[in-house]
Design a protein around this motif. Structure first.
Motif, PDB file in Angstrom:
ATOM      1  N   GLN A 110       0.818  -1.215   0.000  1.00 34.48           N
ATOM      2  CA  GLN A 110       0.000   0.000   0.000  1.00 34.48           C
ATOM      3  C   GLN A 110       0.851   1.264   0.000  1.00 34.48           C
ATOM      4  O   GLN A 110       0.374   2.339  -0.367  1.00 34.48           O
ATOM      5  N   ALA A 111       2.121   1.152   0.411  1.00 24.63           N
ATOM      6  CA  ALA A 111       3.004   2.319   0.451  1.00 24.63           C
ATOM      7  C   ALA A 111       3.723   2.563  -0.865  1.00 24.63           C
ATOM      8  O   ALA A 111       4.375   3.598  -1.033  1.00 24.63           O
ATOM      9  N   LEU A 112       3.624   1.627  -1.798  1.00 24.24           N
ATOM     10  CA  LEU A 112       4.318   1.790  -3.070  1.00 24.24           C
ATOM     11  C   LEU A 112       3.668   2.890  -3.905  1.00 24.24           C
ATOM     12  O   LEU A 112       2.434   3.003  -3.948  1.00 24.24           O
ATOM     13  N   PRO A 113       4.460   3.701  -4.593  1.00 25.26           N
ATOM     14  CA  PRO A 113       3.896   4.774  -5.430  1.00 25.26           C
ATOM     15  C   PRO A 113       2.904   4.247  -6.463  1.00 25.26           C
ATOM     16  O   PRO A 113       1.866   4.859  -6.698  1.00 25.26           O
ATOM     17  N   ALA A 114       3.220   3.092  -7.054  1.00 27.34           N
ATOM     18  CA  ALA A 114       2.333   2.536  -8.078  1.00 27.34           C
ATOM     19  C   ALA A 114       0.973   2.178  -7.493  1.00 27.34           C
ATOM     20  O   ALA A 114      -0.065   2.346  -8.138  1.00 27.34           O
ATOM     21  N   THR A 115       0.964   1.694  -6.251  1.00 32.22           N
ATOM     22  CA  THR A 115      -0.300   1.336  -5.605  1.00 32.22           C
ATOM     23  C   THR A 115      -1.106   2.583  -5.272  1.00 32.22           C
ATOM     24  O   THR A 115      -2.321   2.637  -5.488  1.00 32.22           O
ATOM     25  N   ARG A 116      -0.427   3.592  -4.739  1.00 35.71           N
ATOM     26  CA  ARG A 116      -1.127   4.827  -4.376  1.00 35.71           C
ATOM     27  C   ARG A 116      -1.711   5.526  -5.595  1.00 35.71           C
ATOM     28  O   ARG A 116      -2.708   6.244  -5.501  1.00 35.71           O
ATOM     29  N   ALA A 117      -1.100   5.303  -6.754  1.00 40.62           N
ATOM     30  CA  ALA A 117      -1.566   5.962  -7.977  1.00 40.62           C
ATOM     31  C   ALA A 117      -2.777   5.270  -8.591  1.00 40.62           C
ATOM     32  O   ALA A 117      -3.428   5.827  -9.479  1.00 40.62           O
TER      33      ALA A 117
END
Length: 668
Positions: free
Chosen positions: A501-508
Motif C-alpha cells: 500500500q506504500a508503493l507509489p504505483a499502488t497509491r496511484a
C-alpha cells in the motif's frame, strides 16, 4: 521372620506343575512360561498371571488356554466371581485389596507383607491408578488390506519429513486388529442390536441401511433418543431387541473425515493435497484415515502428509496449566496486562516465530525467543522501509534502465535476488518455512543492509535525482522491493500488505487493490529470465563478487583497526592499499575488474573506492608499499583472501561538504 533355604530350582523346571490357589479351596492352577516382560532385574521373575487383567497376561493366557476371568465391574468393584463371592462389592484398590491380604494370611499363604516402591500405571488426567479389564469389544481386521496400505505408504504418498514414512510403515506392518468400540456416554454409536436373553448380536445390511437413513435425516443422536423398535426395520420389531451402548472409536470417526469432506464436495479434491498434524498422529489420524480409505476405496486419502513436533516452553518443558507455563497466542499478539514484560508483538511476529521454528522437532517459545524474533522482524521491516524511502521518486516505466546495461554490481545483486527467490520458492514447495525465513533474513541483513545498501548510499544521496547511476540503483531497489514483499507475504501478510500500500504505483491506482490479488512471483520477469538464461555468465559474476566481498571483509578489519586508533573516523576518511599475491589468481582477476583510484574522480559504480566506501583505493603489486601504511592487516586464513595484505592511512586532501569524500581536488 527367619527363612531356611532348602534348595535352588530354575524357573523352567517349574513349568507344567500346578499349585493350590492361595484364596480358594480345592482349586489348582498351572505354572506356565511367561514372556519377555518378566525379568529377574525387575522383581523376582515369578509373577501372577491374570489373563483378564492385562495385555501381556492376555497373550500368555491365550497361548496356554487359560480361563479368561475378569471379576471386576464397571465401578472397579469385585463381582460375585471373585473368590466365590467373598469379595463381591468391594473396591479393588481399597477394601477389596485389604480383604485379599487378610484371607491370604488366614490361609497361611502369605509369608510377609511390607510396602515397597514399584511401577504402576496411573491415569494421566485424574492422577489415579488404573485397573485393566478384559471386556467384549468390536474389532476390524486389517489383514485383508494391510499390504495395499503398505504399498500406498511407500508409493503414493510424500512424507514430510521423510522419516514419517518409516514410522507409519512400521506401525501398520505390525499392528493388530483394530478395536473400534468404546464405552463412552456419547459418540457415534455402533449400530448393533442384541437379543435380550443371550446378548447375541443382531446386525445385517438391512439394519445398517435403516440406521444410515435415520442418521442422514435426524443425526446420530437419534440412536440415543429413540427406542429400538422405532429404529429397526419392520421385520425385527416386537422381538425385544436391545440397542447396543458401544460407541465408535473416535479415530475411526475422524479417520472417515476424507469421505465426509474432500470426497463429498465438488470444490475439493480426493485424495487431499495435504494432511498435517503432530507427530503423534502417525498412530492416530494419519493411520486411521489411511486404513479406512484403503479398505473402502483402495487408495490413500492424501498425497502428502506433514508432521510437526510439539510446542514446549522456553526451557523445553511441556506446557501445563497446573505448572503455569502456558504461552497464550493472544497475549503474544495483543500483549499482557503488563506491556513492559509482555509487549504486544502483533500477529506477524507470532507467524514469523512459526516460520523460524524447525517443526520436524519439538519447538520452544517464551519471552526470550519472542524478543529475538521481534528483532528479526524489525530488521526485515527496516530494510523494506529503506527500499520504499529510496524509490519514492522512481517510476519503473519512466525511470527504469535496461537490465543488461546495468553496472556489474547491480547485475550481481539482481542475480542474487533471482537465486534467493528460486531457493525460497523451492523451500515453500517443500514446506521448509524455516529455510524461507533464513534465506530472506540473511539476504536482507547480510546481502542488502551490510553490503549492497551500504555501498548504494553514495549513489542514492549524492547523485543527481535522474543520474544514470542513481536510476540504475533504483531499478534494482524496485525489483528487490517487489520480490521480497511477495516472498514474505505468506509469512508476514500484514507487513507485506503495508509495504504494497506504500508503493507509489499502488497509491496511484484509481481502484483500491491488495497484494494478495496480484498473485505470486512472475516467473517470466526479465531479471529472472536473464538470470536463468545466462546461468554461466551469472556464475562467473557471482564468483567475482564473492572474491570482492571477501576482500571487503579484510579491508573493513583494517579500517576498524585505524578507527580504533583514531586515524580515521568514517570509512571515507581512509586511503586503502591492497596487495594480493600472484598465486591468488581469482582474487587478482576479481579486483582487476573494478576501477581503482579516488572516489571523487569517477562516477563509476564498479570501482574499488565505491565498493570499499573509501576515498582512495589502489591495488599494488609491491607488498612493501602496503607495509608502509600506518595500519596493516595481513590475512593468513585458508580462504580466498589468503596472503592478502591491506594497509590504511588517512586520505590526502580536503573533505567535500556534500559527499564527505576526501580529495586533493576539493576547493581547487
Amino acid at each position: 521372620r527367619e527363612l531356611e533355604v532348602l534348595g535352588d530350582v530354575k524357573g523352567k523346571e517349574l513349568v507344567g506343575l500346578t499349585y493350590e490357589h492361595p484364596l480358594r479351596q480345592n482349586v489348582t492352577c498351572p505354572v506356565v512360561a511367561g514372556g519377555d516382560y518378566i525379568t529377574t532385574e525387575s522383581g523376582t521373575g515369578l509373577v501372577h498371571t491374570a489373563p483378564g487383567h492385562g495385555q501381556e497376561d492376555y497373550v500368555v493366557g491365550m497361548r496356554e488356554k487359560l480361563e479368561m476371568v475378569s471379576p471386576v465391574d464397571d465401578a472397579g468393584r469385585f463381582t460375585a466371581e471373585a473368590v466365590d463371592g467373598q469379595l463381591e462389592g468391594m473396591s479393588v484398590l481399597t477394601d477389596g485389596n485389604e480383604a485379599c491380604i487378610k484371607m491370604a494370611l488366614e490361609n497361611g499363604a502369605l509369608l510377609l507383607e511390607e510396602p515397597y516402591a514399584h511401577k504402576y500405571p496411573y491415569d494421566w488426567r485424574t492422577k489415579k491408578p488404573t485397573i485393566f479389564r478384559c471386556t467384549e469389544q468390536w474389532f476390524a481386521s486389517v489383514d485383508g488390506f494391510r499390504e495395499r496400505a503398505l504399498d500406498a505408504i511407500k508409493d503414493d504418498v510424500a512424507w514430510v519429513p521423510a522419516s514419517g514414512e518409516k514410522r507409519i510403515h512400521n506401525m501398520v506392518e505390525g499392528r493388530a486388529d483394530w478395536c473400534i468400540s468404546r464405552q463412552r456416554v456419547w459418540g457415534v454409536p455402533i449400530p448393533v442390536f442384541y437379543e435380550a436373553d443371550t446378548r447375541e448380536p443382531v446386525l445385517d445390511d438391512e439394519i445398517i441401511r435403516a440406521v444410515q437413513q435415520l442418521f442422514r435425516e435426524k443425526g446420530s443422536d437419534s440412536w440415543f433418543e429413540m427406542q429400538a423398535d422405532e429404529i429397526l426395520p419392520e421385520k425385527y420389531r416386537g422381538r425385544g431387541l436391545v440397542k447396543g451402548t458401544d460407541t465408535m472409536d473416535v479415530w475411526f470417526d475422524s479417520g472417515c473425515s476424507w469421505a465426509a469432506v474432500s470426497d463429498s464436495r465438488d470444490s475439493l479434491n480426493f485424495p487431499a493435497d495435504l494432511y498435517l498434524e503432530g507427530s503423534d498422529q502417525h498412530r492416530g489420524w494419519f493411520q486411521s484415515s489411511l486404513l479406512t480409505s484403503v479398505a473402502s476405496r483402495g487408495e490413500a486419502p492424501y498425497r502428502r502428509v506433514l508432521t510437526h513436533g510439539f510446542v514446549l516452553d522456553e526451557k523445553g518443558i511441556k506446557m501445563s496449566k497446573s505448572i503455569g507455563n502456558v504461552v497464550d497466542p493472544m497475549e503474544i499478539i495483543a500483549g499482557g496486562p503488563n506491556k513492559k514484560t509482555h509487549p504486544a508483538y502483533g500477529a506477524d511476529v507470532l507467524r514469523l516465530w512459526v516460520a523460524s521454528a524447525d517443526y520436524s522437532n519439538d519447538v520452544l517459545i517464551g519471552p526470550g525467543i519472542l524478543k529475538q524474533i521481534a528483532d528479526s522482524y524489525r530488521k526485515l521491516r527496516n530494510t523494506l522501509r529503506y527500499l520504499i524511502g529510496n524509490t519514492s521518486d522512481f517510476d519503473p516505466k519512466r525511470d527504469g534502465l535496461p537490465l543488461d546495461q546495468l553496472p556489474a554490481l547491480d547485475r550481481y545483486m539482481l542475480g542474487s535476488l533471482a537465486r534467493v527467490a528460486a531457493d525460497a520458492q523451492k523451500a515453500y514447495d517443500e514446506f521448509q518455512f524455516v529455510r524461507v525465513y533464513q534465506l530472506l533474513l540473511r539476504f536482507a541483513t547480510v546481502d542488502l543492509s551490510n553490503f549492497y545498501l551500504d555501498i548504494a548510499k553514495d549513489r542514492l544521496y549524492i547523485a543527481a535525482p535522474s543520474a544514470a547511476r542513481r536510476r540504475s540503483c533504483q531499478t534494482v531497489l524496485a525489483l528487490l522491493l517487489q520480490d521480497i514483499t511477495v516472498l514474505l507475504a505468506p509469512i508476514l501478510p500484514h507487513m507485506a500488505e503495508d509495504v504494497y500500500q506504500a508503493l507509489p504505483a499502488t497509491r496511484a491506482c484509481a481502484e483500491p487493490s491488495s497484494l494478495f490479488e496480484h498473485g505470486w512471483l512472475d516467473s517470466d520477469a526479465l531479471h529472472r529470465e536473464l538470470w536463468s538464461s545466462g546461468a554461466d555468465e551469472h556464475g562467473k559474476l557471482e564468483q567475482t563478487w564473492k572474491e570482492i566481498r571477501a576482500a571487503r571483509d579484510v579491508v573493513n578489519r583494517c579500517m576498524e583497526l585505524a578507527r580504533s586508533e583514531k586515524t580515521i573516523g568514517a570509512s571515507l576518511d581512509a586511503k586503502v592499499r591492497i596487495y594480493v599475491p600472484t598465486s591468488a589468481n581469482a582474487m587478482v582477476e576479481a579486483l582487476s575488474s573494478l576501477r581503482g583510484g579516488r572516489l571523487g574522480a569517477t562516477d563509476e559504480v564498479d570501482s574499488l573506492s565505491s565498493v570499499f566506501i573509501a576515498s582512495d583505493v589502489e591495488v599494488v603489486t609491491d607488498e612493501e608499499l602496503v607495509r608502509e601504511c600506518r595500519h596493516v592487516v595481513a590475512d593468513e586464513s585458508d580462504g580466498p583472501t589468503k596472503g592478502m595484505v591491506v594497509g590504511v592511512d588517512r586520505a590526502e586532501g580536503t573533505k567535500c561538504e556534500r559527499c564527505w569524500c576526501i580529495d586533493p581536488a576539493v576547493g581547487s
